[in-house]
Write a protein that holds these residues in place. Structure first.
Motif, PDB file in Angstrom:
ATOM      1  N   SER A 153       0.792  -1.235   0.000  1.00 49.41           N
ATOM      2  CA  SER A 153       0.000   0.000   0.000  1.00 49.41           C
ATOM      3  C   SER A 153       0.828   1.291   0.000  1.00 49.41           C
ATOM      4  O   SER A 153       0.284   2.367   0.157  1.00 49.41           O
ATOM      5  CB  SER A 153      -1.041   0.013   1.140  1.00 49.41           C
ATOM      6  N   THR A 154       2.148   1.225  -0.163  1.00 45.74           N
ATOM      7  CA  THR A 154       2.946   2.436  -0.406  1.00 45.74           C
ATOM      8  C   THR A 154       3.171   2.540  -1.914  1.00 45.74           C
ATOM      9  O   THR A 154       3.583   1.554  -2.523  1.00 45.74           O
ATOM     10  CB  THR A 154       4.345   2.326   0.232  1.00 45.74           C
ATOM     11  N   PRO A 155       2.902   3.694  -2.503  1.00 42.15           N
ATOM     12  CA  PRO A 155       3.198   3.802  -3.937  1.00 42.15           C
ATOM     13  C   PRO A 155       4.701   3.591  -4.167  1.00 42.15           C
ATOM     14  O   PRO A 155       5.525   4.080  -3.393  1.00 42.15           O
ATOM     15  CB  PRO A 155       2.809   5.240  -4.285  1.00 42.15           C
ATOM     16  N   LEU A 156       5.031   2.862  -5.220  1.00 40.79           N
ATOM     17  CA  LEU A 156       6.428   2.532  -5.511  1.00 40.79           C
ATOM     18  C   LEU A 156       7.276   3.807  -5.617  1.00 40.79           C
ATOM     19  O   LEU A 156       8.416   3.854  -5.185  1.00 40.79           O
ATOM     20  CB  LEU A 156       6.492   1.757  -6.825  1.00 40.79           C
ATOM     21  N   SER A 157       6.656   4.852  -6.187  1.00 37.84           N
ATOM     22  CA  SER A 157       7.416   6.080  -6.438  1.00 37.84           C
ATOM     23  C   SER A 157       7.777   6.798  -5.148  1.00 37.84           C
ATOM     24  O   SER A 157       8.694   7.617  -5.131  1.00 37.84           O
ATOM     25  CB  SER A 157       6.627   7.009  -7.357  1.00 37.84           C
ATOM     26  N   SER A 158       7.068   6.519  -4.045  1.00 28.84           N
ATOM     27  CA  SER A 158       7.429   7.235  -2.823  1.00 28.84           C
ATOM     28  C   SER A 158       8.117   6.327  -1.800  1.00 28.84           C
ATOM     29  O   SER A 158       8.260   6.683  -0.641  1.00 28.84           O
ATOM     30  CB  SER A 158       6.186   7.890  -2.200  1.00 28.84           C
ATOM     31  N   MET A 159       8.540   5.138  -2.247  1.00 28.25           N
ATOM     32  CA  MET A 159       9.314   4.277  -1.345  1.00 28.25           C
ATOM     33  C   MET A 159      10.703   4.874  -1.148  1.00 28.25           C
ATOM     34  O   MET A 159      11.224   5.528  -2.046  1.00 28.25           O
ATOM     35  CB  MET A 159       9.498   2.897  -1.979  1.00 28.25           C
ATOM     36  N   ASN A 160      11.308   4.629   0.017  1.00 27.61           N
ATOM     37  CA  ASN A 160      12.677   5.128   0.151  1.00 27.61           C
ATOM     38  C   ASN A 160      13.635   4.226  -0.638  1.00 27.61           C
ATOM     39  O   ASN A 160      13.309   3.088  -0.967  1.00 27.61           O
ATOM     40  CB  ASN A 160      13.069   5.312   1.614  1.00 27.61           C
ATOM     41  N   HIS A 161      14.820   4.775  -0.919  1.00 29.94           N
ATOM     42  CA  HIS A 161      15.752   4.096  -1.816  1.00 29.94           C
ATOM     43  C   HIS A 161      16.120   2.709  -1.329  1.00 29.94           C
ATOM     44  O   HIS A 161      16.202   1.763  -2.087  1.00 29.94           O
ATOM     45  CB  HIS A 161      17.026   4.933  -1.971  1.00 29.94           C
ATOM     46  N   LYS A 162      16.353   2.584  -0.017  1.00 28.96           N
ATOM     47  CA  LYS A 162      16.828   1.314   0.515  1.00 28.96           C
ATOM     48  C   LYS A 162      15.772   0.235   0.369  1.00 28.96           C
ATOM     49  O   LYS A 162      16.065  -0.869  -0.097  1.00 28.96           O
ATOM     50  CB  LYS A 162      17.232   1.468   1.980  1.00 28.96           C
ATOM     51  N   ASP A 163      14.522   0.547   0.753  1.00 26.53           N
ATOM     52  CA  ASP A 163      13.461  -0.457   0.647  1.00 26.53           C
ATOM     53  C   ASP A 163      13.275  -0.886  -0.786  1.00 26.53           C
ATOM     54  O   ASP A 163      13.146  -2.068  -1.096  1.00 26.53           O
ATOM     55  CB  ASP A 163      12.146   0.102   1.191  1.00 26.53           C
ATOM     56  N   SER A 164      13.260   0.109  -1.663  1.00 32.06           N
ATOM     57  CA  SER A 164      13.013  -0.193  -3.053  1.00 32.06           C
ATOM     58  C   SER A 164      14.125  -1.074  -3.622  1.00 32.06           C
ATOM     59  O   SER A 164      13.876  -1.984  -4.417  1.00 32.06           O
ATOM     60  CB  SER A 164      12.878   1.121  -3.813  1.00 32.06           C
ATOM     61  N   ALA A 165      15.365  -0.844  -3.187  1.00 29.02           N
ATOM     62  CA  ALA A 165      16.470  -1.637  -3.719  1.00 29.02           C
ATOM     63  C   ALA A 165      16.508  -3.031  -3.112  1.00 29.02           C
ATOM     64  O   ALA A 165      16.784  -4.005  -3.803  1.00 29.02           O
ATOM     65  CB  ALA A 165      17.793  -0.913  -3.469  1.00 29.02           C
ATOM     66  N   PHE A 166      16.236  -3.129  -1.812  1.00 32.06           N
ATOM     67  CA  PHE A 166      16.507  -4.405  -1.143  1.00 32.06           C
ATOM     68  C   PHE A 166      15.278  -5.258  -0.863  1.00 32.06           C
ATOM     69  O   PHE A 166      15.401  -6.442  -0.613  1.00 32.06           O
ATOM     70  CB  PHE A 166      17.285  -4.156   0.154  1.00 32.06           C
ATOM     71  N   LYS A 167      14.078  -4.669  -0.877  1.00 28.72           N
ATOM     72  CA  LYS A 167      12.875  -5.460  -0.595  1.00 28.72           C
ATOM     73  C   LYS A 167      12.361  -6.154  -1.847  1.00 28.72           C
ATOM     74  O   LYS A 167      11.621  -7.126  -1.779  1.00 28.72           O
ATOM     75  CB  LYS A 167      11.764  -4.558  -0.003  1.00 28.72           C
ATOM     76  N   ILE A 168      12.694  -5.576  -2.995  1.00 33.73           N
ATOM     77  CA  ILE A 168      12.242  -6.161  -4.249  1.00 33.73           C
ATOM     78  C   ILE A 168      13.472  -6.621  -5.029  1.00 33.73           C
ATOM     79  O   ILE A 168      14.320  -5.819  -5.388  1.00 33.73           O
ATOM     80  CB  ILE A 168      11.437  -5.132  -5.075  1.00 33.73           C
ATOM     81  N   GLY A 169      13.580  -7.919  -5.229  1.00 35.52           N
ATOM     82  CA  GLY A 169      14.732  -8.460  -5.954  1.00 35.52           C
ATOM     83  C   GLY A 169      14.384  -8.635  -7.427  1.00 35.52           C
ATOM     84  O   GLY A 169      13.232  -8.924  -7.757  1.00 35.52           O
ATOM     85  N   TYR A 170      15.374  -8.456  -8.291  1.00 39.01           N
ATOM     86  CA  TYR A 170      15.095  -8.521  -9.726  1.00 39.01           C
ATOM     87  C   TYR A 170      16.199  -9.293 -10.442  1.00 39.01           C
ATOM     88  O   TYR A 170      17.384  -9.010 -10.264  1.00 39.01           O
ATOM     89  CB  TYR A 170      15.002  -7.094 -10.255  1.00 39.01           C
TER      90      TYR A 170
ATOM     91  N   LEU B   1      10.465 -11.477  -5.323  1.00 34.73           N
ATOM     92  CA  LEU B   1      11.460 -11.729  -6.362  1.00 34.73           C
ATOM     93  C   LEU B   1      10.780 -11.550  -7.702  1.00 34.73           C
ATOM     94  O   LEU B   1       9.746 -12.167  -7.957  1.00 34.73           O
ATOM     95  CB  LEU B   1      11.962 -13.165  -6.274  1.00 34.73           C
ATOM     96  N   ILE B   2      11.371 -10.714  -8.541  1.00 37.26           N
ATOM     97  CA  ILE B   2      10.827 -10.542  -9.882  1.00 37.26           C
ATOM     98  C   ILE B   2      11.841 -11.107 -10.864  1.00 37.26           C
ATOM     99  O   ILE B   2      13.013 -10.730 -10.833  1.00 37.26           O
ATOM    100  CB  ILE B   2      10.548  -9.054 -10.161  1.00 37.26           C
ATOM    101  N   LEU B   3      11.414 -12.041 -11.688  1.00 38.28           N
ATOM    102  CA  LEU B   3      12.351 -12.696 -12.590  1.00 38.28           C
ATOM    103  C   LEU B   3      11.842 -12.617 -14.024  1.00 38.28           C
ATOM    104  O   LEU B   3      10.734 -13.062 -14.311  1.00 38.28           O
ATOM    105  CB  LEU B   3      12.539 -14.160 -12.194  1.00 38.28           C
TER     106      LEU B   3
END
Lengths: 561, 296
Positions: A69-86, A163-165
């Motif tokens: 429920s947090t928009p992706l665009s307003s996530m902080n850098h760390k969460d966005s980098a480390f919570k979602i793996g690609y 994880l996004i693959l």
């Protein structure tokens, strides 16, 4: 609980008129395993890359993606980098550093963790993935499968929730792909990781997944429980083509809606049960027209030995093999069995030290000054990108001295102004073929032409190769794709430790193998003979007809009232 | 066949670096024959003890280098008062000949040491040392190290692909150059494309989101403390002796050594231990291992 969702998501690439994605709405709950499927160009990759902010392409995006429920665009850098793996489909290019241990610790260093914490996490992940032995190795020495496992491990090490693959197994051979998928299943089952994966190779992904998201033309056409969705695909032939054999057989045979009460089989075992329970076995064998090869030899190996250096082992050992004119000949076999080396030797790029290779009856060493490569033989390398030099597809064709209209097959004209690196895998193969055909070869050697292609493009390539052999060109294909070999080859050969252990026409070759064979053949082993593709099985089931209700109840001992 | 240097295999690159600095620096700054002789013998014995599998060819090259350097000095320098003979109106002196032999010995001993050092200092150990200075620079270096073999391999693939597709002629040298240009341009395009994916992968794994820490599998343990302490202590003795001129040695106009003193003797002993340290450590371990095996 919902972990990732998209609301009214649309996306247009810069300079394009039609949106790549339009009106995408979906929601993925925590711990869900989502398989995303769709043909090339259906917007799968675009969608997946938008889900990971760091790799999102440039363009116009409307709507919003939410992570918890947090928009992706307003996530902080760390969460966005480390919570979602690609993880992408390029095993090689994703690797950053030169040593395995450094690659594993790379993301943790970026997180700013203390050294002891990094040491523990790296050790944990290396154990979980079973790659401790590789810990001190250089990353460029690893095989493709090991590289891709390393990429996965290097992402998982930050403990992401999702994880996004994006087609992670597209460049791997079947064994490595299977290992990779097993690891994904383990991550899903044991660590309840949410997994969103796009794939063309669905035989193993579909049974592993909880839900299936089907895309077409930048829209989601259906999204729901895997079994339900798989059963509903029968109205969409192009999508069905990529489904596991069991789903295809079920879908073809259940057209009249008789099987409402029978669940759609997903695995080979379920497919076998479905056939055993629903169809008679009066006609055992499918009649196949006898294949006779021409008399003239196009390519022959006689006791060829080849090694790469004085101290290494032989890669080819007493290889003897004959390919006749006008054949579509498929070479299958495991990794490192010498398949690719055989092609390199046949194209004069690697020197063998004993034996002889003849091309159209003439010793390969008697072709001087590149005469082998003009009007005689041509090879399509495994990495087809290595053929391309120009900035547009049209220039590539011009460089080779050909144009779209003189090609013996239909070339996708929409790609002409694009960079050859930016077109799809299937289009690249066609472009590669077009360049090769410009030299008017009579013998084509193709290394893995179906690697990373969707099912539709595989049939397209198969048809093109068929039309080439019909016009008298001999085609030798090295492939890991046994489904492709079963469907298109005139003859097949199995490589093992540098020589051919068996070669025959496909319906005998694959019917006799019990491990190294197609899923359709494994499904009907002992039920029907010589059926090796889903189409063969469908034809045999149709010919046999269904068991009637009374017969079934007799067999299973359950009364039907 | 080259194998790694096994003496320091289990030591941290930091302590090994300190050791090599301590053992090489005195040789560079002195011309004392005792120190230099100890350096040469120590380096050769240590290289055998370290099981470096030095090829015979390497030893022969070193011998040739020794002969050439020893002979060259008196031919070009004519200082010194003991004239051996006169060649082309130039005096060849004993002092210059001895100076040549000693400086050649120094150079060769340093070469043996460097060889041991490079065998030990594999890319990841070197990077670890480097990363102590700058983490960012070390990362760039590791990426560069990764690209070199990749590019080499890809270039070969492109050349093969272009050849076997009949896309370039190879009748004369002009064709070859044109072909080479094609391969180069294809590899360059590929490298750029490749770089974009790698950059995305770095960003996807959080590169640049905050302060980076540095991780390395190397730890500075007990062994390293001992090695560093011994190296620095012995080095201190040598430096003290050197600074007070206890083992200074002059060649021109005539060979003169400073008078023998306790400090000079201490310095020779210290340097001897330092020079033979890898061999000593290996022998201690071998003995310990043999003893252990007997017990087992």
């Amino acid at each position: 609980m919902e972990i990732l969702s998209a609301k009214n998501l649309s996306f247009t690439y810069p300079g394009e008129d039609t949106p790549a994605l339009s009106n995408i709405n979906f929601s993925v709950s925590e711990g869900e395993f989502v398989a995303v499927c769709g043909a090339t160009g259906s917007g799968k990759s675009t969608l997946l890359s938008l889900l990971k902010r760091e790799v999102a392409p440039m363009g116009k995006m409307t709507g919003e993606i939410f992570y918890r429920s947090t928009p992706l665009s307003s996530m902080n850098h760390k969460d966005s980098a480390f919570k979602i793996g690609y993880v992408t489909q390029r095993p090689e290019q994703q690797i950053v550093t030169d040593k395995v241990w450094h690659e594993l610790s790379f993301a943790l260093e970026n997180m700013g963790l203390p050294s002891d914490e990094i040491r523990r996490r790296v050790a944990e992940v290396a154990c979980f993935f079973g790659i401790e032995d590789l810990f001190d190795r250089r990353t460029d020495e690893l095989s493709g499968g090991q590289k891709q496992l390393l990429n996965l491990a290097a992402v998982v090490v930050t403990r992401p929730d999702i994880l996004i693959l994006d087609e992670p197994t597209a460049q791997l051979d079947p064994i490595a792909a299977s290992d990779f998928i097993t690891m994904l299943k383990k991550l899903h089952r044991e660590l309840s990781m949410t997994i969103i994966i796009a794939e063309h190779r669905l035989e193993e992904i579909i049974p592993a997944s909880d839900s299936l998201l089907v895309m077409e033309g930048g829209r989601i056409i259906v999204f729901g429980k895997t079994r339900t969705i798989a059963a509903s695909l029968r109205t969409n032939p192009r999508m069905l083509l990529g489904m596991p054999a069991a789903v295809r057989i079920y879908s073809e045979l259940a057209v009249d809606g008789e099987d409402k009460d029978v669940a759609c089989p997903l695995t080979v075992r379920e497919g076998r049960d479905y056939i055993l329970n629903n169809f008679r076995q009066d006609i055992k064998v499918r009649k196949v027209p006898e294949y006779t090869h021409k008399k003239d030899e196009a390519l022959s190996f006689r006791d060829v030995y080849l090694r790469y250096s004085r101290d290494s082992d032989d890669v080819l050992r007493a290889l003897s093999l004959t390919v006749y004119e006008g054949e579509l000949f498929c070479i299958v076999g495991g990794n490192g069995s010498g398949k690719t080396t055989a092609l390199l030797a046949a194209s004069g790029l690697r020197k063998f030290y004993s034996g002889s290779i003849k091309v159209f009856g003439r010793d390969i060493r008697s072709y001087k000054n590149g005469s082998l490569y003009s009007g005689c033989l041509s090879m399509l390398p495994q990495d087809v990108d290595t053929l391309f030099l120009c900035s547009t597809v049209a220039d590539e064709l011009r460089d080779a001295g050909t144009d779209v209209d003189s090609l013996p097959f239909e070339f996708p004209k929409a790609t002409l102004d694009r960079h050859p690196y930016d077109i799809s895998g299937g289009e690249k193969q066609l472009l590669g073929l077009a360049k090769l055909l410009a030299t008017h070869p009579w013998l084509l050697l193709l290394d893995e032409p179906t690697k990373g292609l969707d099912a539709w493009y595989k049939t397209k390539i198969g048809d093109v190769l068929r039309s080439l052999t019909a016009s008298g060109i001999t085609v030798v294909v090295v492939t890991h794709d046994i489904e492709f070999a079963a469907a298109y080859a005139d003859r097949c050969a199995l490589f093992f430790r540098g020589s051919v252990v068996s070669s025959d026409v496909p319906h005998k070759f694959f019917a006799e193998n019990s491990f190294y064979t197609t899923s359709a053949a494994r499904m009907v082993r002992g039920i029907y003979d010589g059926a090796i593709t889903a189409d063969d099985v469908i034809a045999l089931c149709r010919a046999n007809g269904r068991r009637n209700e009374s017969k079934r109840s007799l067999l299973t001992g359950v009364g039907v009232t | 066949m080259l194998k790694g240097n096994t003496t320091f295999e289990r030591n941290s690159p930091v302590s090994v670096f300190i050791y090599y600095a301590c053992v090489v620096v005195p040789v560079i700054f002195t011309m004392n024959p005792v120190i230099i002789a100890l350096s040469l013998i120590g380096s050769i014995i240590s290289s055998f003890a370290g099981r470096e599998h030095t090829s015979v060819r390497f030893h022969i090259y070193m011998l040739i280098l020794f002969v050439v350097m020893t002979a060259a000095n008196p031919l070009f320098y004519h200082n010194g008062e003991t004239v051996l003979f006169v060649m082309n109106n130039n005096p060849i002196t004993l002092e210059a000949a001895i100076y040549g032999a000693i400086s050649a010995t120094a150079v060769i001993s340093v070469l043996y040491r460097s060889r041991s050092f490079t065998l030990y200092m594999t890319s990841d150990r070197l990077l670890y040392l480097f990363s102590i200075l700058s983490s960012k620079a070390a990362l760039i270096l590791t990426m560069a190290l990764r690209y070199v073999p990749l590019y080499t391999r890809h270039t070969r693939c492109v050349a093969d692909a272009q050849r076997a597709a009949g896309l370039y002629k190879e009748r004369n040298i002009i064709d070859d150059i044109k072909g080479g240009m094609r391969v180069f341009s294809a590899t360059a395009t590929w490298a750029l494309e490749y770089g974009i994916v790698t950059a995305a992968s770095m960003e996807a794994r959080g590169y640049g989101v905050g302060r980076r820490t540095r991780y390395s599998p190397f730890t500075f343990g007990h062994r390293d403390i001992v090695l560093t302490a011994i190296s620095l202590m012995l080095f201190a003795v040598i430096i003290t002796a050197g600074a007070t001129g206890s083992f200074s040695f002059t060649f021109y106009p005539r060979i003169e050594a400073s008078p023998a003193s306790t400090l000079a003797f201490a310095a020779y002993t210290s340097y001897g231990v330092l020079s033979f340290l890898p061999a000593i450590l290996t022998i201690i371990e071998d003995v310990r291992w043999k003893y252990l095996v007997q017990k087992i």
